[in-house]
Each structure stands twice: as C-alpha cells, then as structure tokens.
Scaffold this motif. Sequence first.
Motif, PDB file in Angstrom:
ATOM      1  N   LYS A   1       0.688  -1.209  -0.009  1.00 26.88           N
ATOM      2  CA  LYS A   1      -0.072   0.145  -0.058  1.00 26.88           C
ATOM      3  C   LYS A   1       0.805   1.381  -0.185  1.00 26.88           C
ATOM      4  O   LYS A   1       0.447   2.260  -0.611  1.00 26.88           O
ATOM      5  CB  LYS A   1      -0.875  -0.079   1.291  1.00 26.88           C
ATOM      6  CG  LYS A   1      -1.900   1.138   1.109  1.00 26.88           C
ATOM      7  CD  LYS A   1      -3.075   0.866   2.449  1.00 26.88           C
ATOM      8  CE  LYS A   1      -3.719   2.116   2.283  1.00 26.88           C
ATOM      9  NZ  LYS A   1      -4.734   2.056   3.476  1.00 26.88           N
TER      10      LYS A   1
ATOM     11  N   GLU B   1       2.109   1.801  -3.312  1.00 31.64           N
ATOM     12  CA  GLU B   1       1.330   2.407  -4.476  1.00 31.64           C
ATOM     13  C   GLU B   1       0.812   3.823  -4.203  1.00 31.64           C
ATOM     14  O   GLU B   1       0.351   4.652  -4.890  1.00 31.64           O
ATOM     15  CB  GLU B   1      -0.023   1.411  -4.350  1.00 31.64           C
ATOM     16  CG  GLU B   1      -0.161   0.130  -4.665  1.00 31.64           C
ATOM     17  CD  GLU B   1      -1.192  -0.833  -4.078  1.00 31.64           C
ATOM     18  OE1 GLU B   1      -2.110  -0.428  -3.579  1.00 31.64           O
ATOM     19  OE2 GLU B   1      -1.072  -1.888  -4.695  1.00 31.64           O
ATOM     20  N   ALA B   2       1.036   4.442  -2.767  1.00 32.97           N
ATOM     21  CA  ALA B   2       0.777   5.498  -2.305  1.00 32.97           C
ATOM     22  C   ALA B   2       1.773   6.573  -2.701  1.00 32.97           C
ATOM     23  O   ALA B   2       1.606   7.837  -2.814  1.00 32.97           O
ATOM     24  CB  ALA B   2       0.512   5.804  -0.973  1.00 32.97           C
TER      25      ALA B   2
ATOM     26  N   LEU C   1       1.829  10.485   3.126  1.00 30.38           N
ATOM     27  CA  LEU C   1       1.814   9.333   3.430  1.00 30.38           C
ATOM     28  C   LEU C   1       1.993   9.074   5.117  1.00 30.38           C
ATOM     29  O   LEU C   1       0.913   8.430   5.623  1.00 30.38           O
ATOM     30  CB  LEU C   1       2.947   8.351   3.106  1.00 30.38           C
ATOM     31  CG  LEU C   1       3.149   7.054   3.491  1.00 30.38           C
ATOM     32  CD1 LEU C   1       2.065   6.019   2.912  1.00 30.38           C
ATOM     33  CD2 LEU C   1       4.538   6.523   3.529  1.00 30.38           C
TER      34      LEU C   1
END
Length: 158
Positions: free
Chosen positions: A76, A79-80, A122
């Motif tokens: 994740k 992907e961020a 993030l």
Amino acid sequence: VFPFRSAHAGYCFECTRYERRLSQSHAWKTSMRHHGIDIFNLANETIAIRHDGVKGVGWLTIVDDRFVKELGGPKKIREALPESVEILAVKGGLLFKAGPRPKFGDTNRRDRLPEYKAVYKLVKPLAERATERCPALTLGEVDSKDRTHSWLRRFDDA
C-alpha cells in the motif's frame, strides 16, 4: 543496526538557546519559504513525538515496522508514493528517499518539493499526533503556536 521508531535527514537549522527568539524566528521565516530546511528543537520534539508520532519528513525519512503496518504495509505504501520516491527496506522498517539528493525548495519559485509532499501525505496521520502536542517555537508573536503548527504542516496540501 540500532533500534528506531522514526527519523528524517536533510538540511536543518539548529537554533541557539542563547538567542532563542531571534534564531527560531529566522529559522521559521526561512523554512516557510524553503520547506526542505528543518528546524531542530530537541525539547519540543521530545514532547511532541513520544512513541507514536513522527515530527515530519526530510530528504530521507525512515519508519519502523510498527509504523509500516499502521500505514497499510509495504504494498500500500508503494502504491501511495510516486516512482520518484525510492523505498528501501532496512532492518526494522522502511526508508523513503525523496529524490537523488536533499533539496531546499523555494515556494517563491514554485519549487514545492513534490517528493517530500508525497512522503508527508503518507505519514500525515503519524505527524498530526506530534503536531497537536508540539509546543510553540519561540517566535515572539501571540500566534506562535499556530505559526509553529503551520510550519510543521508545511508539506500538507489539505
């Protein structure tokens, strides 16, 4: 190899305790233009960060495995972040490298450090914990706490 929760590295002001107001005001003003320059203040950071927060981000930002899990895990996280942010697995966590070298940035020239901003986005949930607890810098203004918080959130687009 050493234990860590989080850390960041890059350009930084270290202010004198003998001229606290003058040095911190100069550092704040300069860093609000050049977002890539951090302001080191051990006393405030100790109060703010505790064991569950991060102060912010720099050219290099590292978080431990517990924070990686809280942020959704490595997949994740990848992907961020844009491809321009390199992610390095280190023993005990992940290191984010916001570009090939540290930068000052310059808001007057619209150089707003997009890689730093992406890493901040993030870790924002972790950074907000620390921001809310952070004492004000010695800026000699009635709104020093608000100005300190705006500085801590300088990479935030929200």
